[in-house]
Design a protein around this motif. Structure first.
Motif, PDB file in Angstrom:
ATOM      1  N   VAL A   2       0.864  -1.295   0.039  1.00 24.91           N
ATOM      2  CA  VAL A   2       0.037  -0.021   0.051  1.00 24.91           C
ATOM      3  C   VAL A   2       0.848   1.092  -0.025  1.00 24.91           C
ATOM      4  CG1 VAL A   2      -1.744   1.333   1.363  1.00 24.91           C
ATOM      5  CG2 VAL A   2      -1.944  -1.296   1.340  1.00 24.91           C
ATOM      6  N   LYS A   7      -3.749   8.563  -0.402  1.00 20.21           N
ATOM      7  CA  LYS A   7      -4.478   7.522   0.427  1.00 20.21           C
ATOM      8  C   LYS A   7      -4.987   8.669   1.617  1.00 20.21           C
ATOM      9  CE  LYS A   7      -4.182   3.576  -1.413  1.00 20.21           C
ATOM     10  NZ  LYS A   7      -3.388   3.893  -2.402  1.00 20.21           N
ATOM     11  N   ALA A  31      -0.102  11.599   0.757  1.00 15.66           N
ATOM     12  CA  ALA A  31      -1.368  11.084   1.352  1.00 15.66           C
ATOM     13  C   ALA A  31      -2.394  12.617   1.384  1.00 15.66           C
ATOM     14  CB  ALA A  31      -1.280  10.945   2.810  1.00 15.66           C
ATOM     15  N   GLU A  73      -8.200   4.292   4.696  1.00 15.49           N
ATOM     16  CA  GLU A  73      -7.262   3.312   4.142  1.00 15.49           C
ATOM     17  C   GLU A  73      -6.190   2.709   4.609  1.00 15.49           C
ATOM     18  OE1 GLU A  73      -8.060   4.699  -0.559  1.00 15.49           O
ATOM     19  OE2 GLU A  73      -7.462   6.397   0.660  1.00 15.49           O
ATOM     20  N   ILE A  74      -5.544   3.359   5.466  1.00 14.89           N
ATOM     21  CA  ILE A  74      -4.477   2.967   6.258  1.00 14.89           C
ATOM     22  C   ILE A  74      -4.624   3.376   7.833  1.00 14.89           C
ATOM     23  CG2 ILE A  74      -1.955   2.767   6.483  1.00 14.89           C
ATOM     24  CD1 ILE A  74      -1.631   4.250   3.613  1.00 14.89           C
ATOM     25  N   HIS A 120     -12.912  -0.331   1.595  1.00  9.95           N
ATOM     26  CA  HIS A 120     -12.101   0.362   0.701  1.00  9.95           C
ATOM     27  C   HIS A 120     -10.904  -0.569   0.154  1.00  9.95           C
ATOM     28  CE1 HIS A 120     -13.515   4.127   1.760  1.00  9.95           C
ATOM     29  NE2 HIS A 120     -13.584   3.990   2.804  1.00  9.95           N
ATOM     30  N   GLY A 123      -6.684  -2.007   2.259  1.00 11.33           N
ATOM     31  CA  GLY A 123      -5.972  -1.086   2.951  1.00 11.33           C
ATOM     32  C   GLY A 123      -4.975  -1.676   3.948  1.00 11.33           C
TER      33      GLY A 123
END
Length: 233
Positions: A2, A7, A31, A73-74, A120, A123
């Motif tokens: 990832v 993100k 990001a 997402e993270i 999503h 992730g």
């Protein structure tokens, strides 16, 4: 694997220390939004940063964070406490609180964000551990980090069907307020944050963020009495 570019990330304990360095590194890598938590609400004037109040010991507070960050997402499980409380002679309530933050807090965040990450495409979940996860002598802190390591390894299996990359990060001493009183060589938070993001983007399941951590991990196959480092009072 990832990549951070484009993100949306969540960093618990993002107000200072390694957490703040993670926020900076995420933004440097493109990001588009970072939810950064602290135990009390604070101000960050960067438009990409969304400060959020979080108490990881509270299921309600963690649920509120997941509700506030539905686009995550993270997720970086960075919030933690370091109290070198002896397991036998120390205060039991302090030991319980250490586990509640470092183990159950991590798990609360993982449970709350698992469906968000699934929505999503999977992730990534990144959990901060420690070289002391593998070494005796650091009392409640080391024991809690050992438990957190085990939790992360099991989460990796449980989250695999939804394609969530689960990364466990081990590091030695980082030059933050948490270990400022310890006379040990320390890496900078920026160095460790960069290595964590490098590992995430490479698709690693585990990041050994410095030389001492690599050496200790290699020593796990040797006699257990060699794995000691006393910081407990």
């Amino acid at each position: 694997m990832v990549a951070a570019a484009g993100k949306v990330a969540v960093v618990t304990g993002g107000r200072r220390g390694l957490g703040a360095a993670l926020v900076d590194e995420l933004l440097a890598r493109g990001a588009r939004k970072v939810y950064s938590t602290g135990r009390s609400l604070y101000v960050d004037e960067r438009p990409e940063v969304v400060p959020v109040e979080l108490e990881v010991r509270s299921e309600e507070s963690v649920a509120a964070l997941a509700k506030a960050a539905p686009d995550a997402e993270i997720v970086f499980n960075n919030a933690g406490v370091l109290v070198p409380e002896a397991l036998l002679g120390g205060d039991l309530e302090t030991t319980i609180e250490t586990f509640d933050v470092n183990v159950f807090g991590l798990l609360r965040v993982a449970r709350a964000f698992a469906p968000v990450l699934a929505a999503h495409g999977g992730g990534a979940l990144v959990d901060m551990h420690s070289v002391l996860s593998w070494m005796a002598g650091s009392g409640a802190y080391g024991a809690s980090k050992a438990a957190a390591w085990s939790v992360t390894n099991s989460l990796r299996i449980e989250l695999a069907p939804q394609h969530t990359q689960v990364v466990g990060v081990h590091a030695g001493f980082i030059d933050t307020d948490m270990v400022s009183a310890m006379d040990q060589p320390k890496a900078t938070p920026a160095q460790i944050a960069a290595r964590i993001l490098d590992g995430l983007e490479a698709g690693d399941n585990e990041v050994l963020a410095d030389d001492v951590t690599t050496a200790v991990k290699a020593a796990l196959s040797g006699p257990v009495e060699n794995l000691t480092f006393s910081v407990a009072g």
